[in-house]
Design a protein around this motif. Structure first.
Motif, PDB file in Angstrom:
ATOM      1  N   ASN A   1       1.706  -9.544  -3.857  1.00 39.60           N
ATOM      2  CA  ASN A   1       2.216  -8.927  -3.387  1.00 39.60           C
ATOM      3  C   ASN A   1       4.037  -9.429  -3.914  1.00 39.60           C
ATOM      4  OD1 ASN A   1       0.326  -6.603  -2.237  1.00 39.60           O
ATOM      5  ND2 ASN A   1      -0.576  -8.026  -0.428  1.00 39.60           N
ATOM      6  N   GLN A   2       4.192 -10.250  -3.235  1.00 40.51           N
ATOM      7  CA  GLN A   2       5.741 -10.203  -3.267  1.00 40.51           C
ATOM      8  C   GLN A   2       5.964 -10.229  -3.949  1.00 40.51           C
ATOM      9  OE1 GLN A   2       5.666 -14.162  -2.177  1.00 40.51           O
ATOM     10  NE2 GLN A   2       5.830 -14.174   0.259  1.00 40.51           N
ATOM     11  N   LEU A   3       5.199 -10.533  -5.910  1.00 43.43           N
ATOM     12  CA  LEU A   3       5.729 -10.259  -6.797  1.00 43.43           C
ATOM     13  C   LEU A   3       6.328  -8.569  -6.929  1.00 43.43           C
ATOM     14  CD1 LEU A   3       3.059 -12.320  -9.816  1.00 43.43           C
ATOM     15  CD2 LEU A   3       5.535 -12.306  -9.162  1.00 43.43           C
ATOM     16  N   VAL A   4       5.168  -7.746  -6.502  1.00 42.05           N
ATOM     17  CA  VAL A   4       5.543  -6.596  -6.383  1.00 42.05           C
ATOM     18  C   VAL A   4       6.318  -6.172  -5.660  1.00 42.05           C
ATOM     19  CG1 VAL A   4       4.190  -4.374  -6.040  1.00 42.05           C
ATOM     20  CG2 VAL A   4       3.337  -6.107  -7.199  1.00 42.05           C
ATOM     21  N   VAL A   5       7.052  -6.944  -4.319  1.00 41.01           N
ATOM     22  CA  VAL A   5       7.766  -5.972  -3.584  1.00 41.01           C
ATOM     23  C   VAL A   5       9.213  -6.601  -4.555  1.00 41.01           C
ATOM     24  CG1 VAL A   5       9.210  -6.771  -1.900  1.00 41.01           C
ATOM     25  CG2 VAL A   5       7.243  -6.372  -1.462  1.00 41.01           C
ATOM     26  N   SER A   6       9.238  -7.552  -5.287  1.00 44.49           N
ATOM     27  CA  SER A   6      10.514  -8.143  -6.212  1.00 44.49           C
ATOM     28  C   SER A   6      10.657  -6.790  -7.762  1.00 44.49           C
ATOM     29  CB  SER A   6      10.869  -9.352  -6.619  1.00 44.49           C
ATOM     30  OG  SER A   6       9.178 -10.146  -7.384  1.00 44.49           O
ATOM     31  N   SER A   7       9.736  -6.694  -7.516  1.00 46.85           N
ATOM     32  CA  SER A   7      10.211  -5.345  -8.725  1.00 46.85           C
ATOM     33  C   SER A   7      10.327  -4.619  -8.615  1.00 46.85           C
ATOM     34  CB  SER A   7       8.600  -6.189  -9.852  1.00 46.85           C
ATOM     35  OG  SER A   7       7.259  -5.510  -9.256  1.00 46.85           O
ATOM     36  N   LEU A   8       9.842  -4.414  -7.530  1.00 47.01           N
ATOM     37  CA  LEU A   8      10.225  -2.410  -6.708  1.00 47.01           C
ATOM     38  C   LEU A   8      11.443  -1.921  -7.694  1.00 47.01           C
ATOM     39  CD1 LEU A   8       9.241  -2.076  -3.309  1.00 47.01           C
ATOM     40  CD2 LEU A   8       8.055  -1.184  -5.557  1.00 47.01           C
ATOM     41  N   SER A   9      12.619  -2.976  -7.969  1.00 46.86           N
ATOM     42  CA  SER A   9      13.492  -1.788  -7.938  1.00 46.86           C
ATOM     43  C   SER A   9      13.724  -2.157  -9.385  1.00 46.86           C
ATOM     44  CB  SER A   9      15.688  -3.143  -7.313  1.00 46.86           C
ATOM     45  OG  SER A   9      14.677  -3.404  -8.181  1.00 46.86           O
ATOM     46  N   PHE A  10      12.467  -2.586 -10.215  1.00 49.04           N
ATOM     47  CA  PHE A  10      12.834  -2.222 -11.337  1.00 49.04           C
ATOM     48  C   PHE A  10      11.190  -1.358 -11.617  1.00 49.04           C
ATOM     49  CE2 PHE A  10      13.655  -6.677 -11.086  1.00 49.04           C
ATOM     50  CZ  PHE A  10      14.718  -6.175 -11.884  1.00 49.04           C
ATOM     51  N   THR A  11      10.771  -0.861 -10.519  1.00 52.56           N
ATOM     52  CA  THR A  11       9.528   0.334 -11.067  1.00 52.56           C
ATOM     53  C   THR A  11      10.208   1.123 -11.295  1.00 52.56           C
ATOM     54  OG1 THR A  11       8.575  -0.929  -9.072  1.00 52.56           O
ATOM     55  CG2 THR A  11       7.695   0.796  -9.910  1.00 52.56           C
TER      56      THR A  11
ATOM     57  N   PRO B   1       1.722  -4.397   3.601  1.00 49.88           N
ATOM     58  CA  PRO B   1       1.535  -5.104   3.467  1.00 49.88           C
ATOM     59  C   PRO B   1       0.377  -5.098   2.513  1.00 49.88           C
ATOM     60  CG  PRO B   1       0.539  -4.991   5.535  1.00 49.88           C
ATOM     61  CD  PRO B   1       1.568  -3.696   5.487  1.00 49.88           C
ATOM     62  N   GLN B   2       0.131  -4.118   1.870  1.00 53.70           N
ATOM     63  CA  GLN B   2      -0.672  -3.175   0.609  1.00 53.70           C
ATOM     64  C   GLN B   2       0.145  -2.400  -0.361  1.00 53.70           C
ATOM     65  OE1 GLN B   2      -2.206  -1.850   3.923  1.00 53.70           O
ATOM     66  NE2 GLN B   2      -3.414  -4.455   4.362  1.00 53.70           N
ATOM     67  N   ILE B   3       1.196  -3.716  -0.632  1.00 53.87           N
ATOM     68  CA  ILE B   3       2.329  -2.808  -1.951  1.00 53.87           C
ATOM     69  C   ILE B   3       1.452  -2.711  -2.212  1.00 53.87           C
ATOM     70  CG2 ILE B   3       3.658  -4.557  -1.525  1.00 53.87           C
ATOM     71  CD1 ILE B   3       5.180  -2.416  -2.049  1.00 53.87           C
ATOM     72  N   ALA B   4       0.965  -3.587  -2.918  1.00 53.78           N
ATOM     73  CA  ALA B   4       0.377  -3.924  -4.403  1.00 53.78           C
ATOM     74  C   ALA B   4      -0.681  -3.001  -4.612  1.00 53.78           C
ATOM     75  CB  ALA B   4       0.212  -5.135  -5.052  1.00 53.78           C
ATOM     76  N   GLY B   5      -1.382  -2.930  -3.532  1.00 54.10           N
ATOM     77  CA  GLY B   5      -2.597  -1.776  -4.259  1.00 54.10           C
ATOM     78  C   GLY B   5      -2.430  -0.401  -4.352  1.00 54.10           C
ATOM     79  N   TYR B   6      -1.391  -0.234  -3.093  1.00 58.53           N
ATOM     80  CA  TYR B   6      -0.822   1.421  -3.594  1.00 58.53           C
ATOM     81  C   TYR B   6       0.154   2.119  -4.881  1.00 58.53           C
ATOM     82  CZ  TYR B   6      -2.359   2.309   1.028  1.00 58.53           C
ATOM     83  OH  TYR B   6      -2.980   2.051   2.977  1.00 58.53           O
ATOM     84  N   VAL B   7       1.303   0.654  -5.609  1.00 56.28           N
ATOM     85  CA  VAL B   7       1.331   0.759  -6.472  1.00 56.28           C
ATOM     86  C   VAL B   7       0.671   0.904  -7.827  1.00 56.28           C
ATOM     87  CG1 VAL B   7       3.118  -0.167  -7.829  1.00 56.28           C
ATOM     88  CG2 VAL B   7       4.348  -0.154  -5.265  1.00 56.28           C
ATOM     89  N   PHE B   8      -0.104   0.551  -7.319  1.00 62.13           N
ATOM     90  CA  PHE B   8      -1.377   0.054  -8.408  1.00 62.13           C
ATOM     91  C   PHE B   8      -2.378   1.696  -9.203  1.00 62.13           C
ATOM     92  CE2 PHE B   8      -0.370  -4.056  -9.066  1.00 62.13           C
ATOM     93  CZ  PHE B   8       0.229  -4.393 -10.586  1.00 62.13           C
ATOM     94  N   LYS B   9      -2.287   1.856  -7.605  1.00 63.15           N
ATOM     95  CA  LYS B   9      -2.822   2.881  -6.990  1.00 63.15           C
ATOM     96  C   LYS B   9      -2.368   3.963  -7.606  1.00 63.15           C
ATOM     97  CE  LYS B   9      -5.817   5.828  -4.061  1.00 63.15           C
ATOM     98  NZ  LYS B   9      -5.539   6.356  -3.429  1.00 63.15           N
ATOM     99  N   ALA B  10      -1.079   3.619  -7.343  1.00 58.97           N
ATOM    100  CA  ALA B  10       0.026   4.854  -7.939  1.00 58.97           C
ATOM    101  C   ALA B  10       0.211   5.193  -9.518  1.00 58.97           C
ATOM    102  CB  ALA B  10       0.541   4.815  -7.150  1.00 58.97           C
ATOM    103  N   MET B  11      -0.065   4.106 -10.273  1.00 54.96           N
ATOM    104  CA  MET B  11      -0.362   3.887 -11.661  1.00 54.96           C
ATOM    105  C   MET B  11      -0.829   4.677 -12.092  1.00 54.96           C
ATOM    106  SD  MET B  11       1.716   0.132 -11.692  1.00 54.96           S
ATOM    107  CE  MET B  11       2.802   0.376 -13.218  1.00 54.96           C
ATOM    108  N   PHE B  12      -1.883   4.384 -11.821  1.00 54.09           N
ATOM    109  CA  PHE B  12      -3.454   4.564 -12.059  1.00 54.09           C
ATOM    110  C   PHE B  12      -3.434   6.024 -12.171  1.00 54.09           C
ATOM    111  CE2 PHE B  12      -8.153   5.421 -11.642  1.00 54.09           C
ATOM    112  CZ  PHE B  12      -8.731   5.332 -12.653  1.00 54.09           C
TER     113      PHE B  12
END
Ligand code: FAD
Length: 304
Positions: A5-15, A287-298
């Motif tokens: 999740n921390q990785l996803v948070v730090s890459s948010l500005s590139f999302t 707290p569930q950010i990674a899950g939400y981001v990947f779900k949105a991408m999928f």
């Protein structure tokens, strides 16, 4: 928060922005005032009050600040027109705090005049530490001009200075929303440890309640909700003395439970085209950010 999740948070500005928009959708009523009106109607039908926020901050021109001020006045008109159980929240950098404090104060006064005419209330949000003194100064200036009953302020429990601020505000009989604070502040001025922030939050809440201030208890944290509920019981407070406050899209089950238990509850309901900065802040807390981001991408790939 785990490493993933921390990785996803730090890459948010590139999302890509369209993915951020998809994931952040739950936190925003929509782009238009009509979206906010419809969201607030739904909240009201569940016994939940609202505070509407026109998204935007850090404006750099007088034109933008004036447009934001007018948008705030329009929100107050819409609340009255649709008989919504809602008030207004406003960030001062959105209406000129960083351009000219006097200009900003005049803009707040215009908004407060509209609120007074509609018998409504305006909450001044608190931004990062560079704005704290000026925000408190503008709040105090307009409060003394308007008598105090239709304007309130926000205090952030993570700031070390907040105990002093709260003691002064308590002596002034202020209406305070107490939150943890969302900006990334330095340890020199802010508590960073979760437990320390919780302890300070409870300390500040007690000071405000003991001074008989009205408090907006803005949190989704079970530790704080439970502690606040206990203090409310111990001090025999009535629902008119306080309200719980939560953000749109966050912990709706806990929200419903508080309403069932007889507490008043208000949901911060943002709308507008300037959704990006607000959404990024909310996503970083999720707290569930990674899950939400990947779900949105999928989902996006599937739709193509
Ligand atoms: C009504 C309201 C107004 C606010 N106004 C301001 C302000 O003016 N200035 C300011 O600096 N801050 C403001 N905040 C934000 C606040 O400072 C915190 O950053 C935010 O509320 C998270 O802290 P928490 O107490 O909910 O505890 P946390 O420990 O962050 O959250 C507790 C639990 O809530 C859930 N949760 C929290 N956030 C999310 C999320 N985004 N998505 C999904 N689940 C989540 C999680 O389950 C988490 O474990 C406001 C908050 C609210 C509720």
């Amino acid at each position: 928060m785990n490493i993933f999740n921390q990785l996803v948070v730090s890459s948010l500005s590139f999302t890509p922005k369209f993915i951020v928009a998809k994931v952040a959708d739950r936190y925003i009523a929509g782009e238009h005032l009509a979206d906010a009106v419809s969201t607030v109607k739904q909240l009201n039908s569940k016994g939940v009050m609202a505070t509407i926020d026109v998204l935007g901050e850090d404006v750099t021109t007088r034109e933008e600040a004036t447009a934001s001020r007018d948008a705030c006045v329009n929100v107050l008109s819409a609340i009255a027109q649709h008989s919504l159980n809602a008030n207004l929240s406003v960030k001062l950098t959105q209406i000129g705090l960083k351009i000219d404090k006097e200009f900003c104060r005049e803009n707040v006064e215009t908004i407060l005049s509209a609120a007074r005419a509609a018998n409504n209330f305006v909450r001044i949000d608190m931004e990062d530490h560079t704005c704290t003194d000026d925000t408190l100064a503008v709040y105090r200036a307009v409060r003394s001009a308007f008598g105090g009953s239709n304007v309130g302020i926000v205090i952030q429990a993570y700031l070390r200075r907040s105990e002093d601020d709260v003691k002064t505000l308590a002596a002034e009989g202020a209406n305070v929303r107490l939150c943890k604070g969302i900006y990334n502040e330095s340890p020199a001025i802010a508590f960073k440890d979760r437990r320390e922030i919780q302890q300070n939050y409870i300390r500040l809440l007690k000071i405000l309640f003991n001074a008989k201030c009205r408090v907006g208890i803005a949190t989704h944290d079970d530790v704080l909700i439970d502690a606040a509920s206990q203090i409310i019981q111990d001090l025999h407070l009535t629902p008119q003395d306080y309200e719980f406050q939560m953000l749109l899209g966050v912990r709706s089950e806990r929200r419903a439970q508080l309403v069932r238990e007889g507490h008043r509850l208000r949901v911060y309901t943002p709308f507008g085209k300037q959704w990006y900065a607000y959404s990024i802040r909310r996503l970083k807390e999720n707290p569930q950010i990674a899950g939400y981001v990947f779900k949105a991408m999928f989902e996006t790939q599937r739709e193509k």
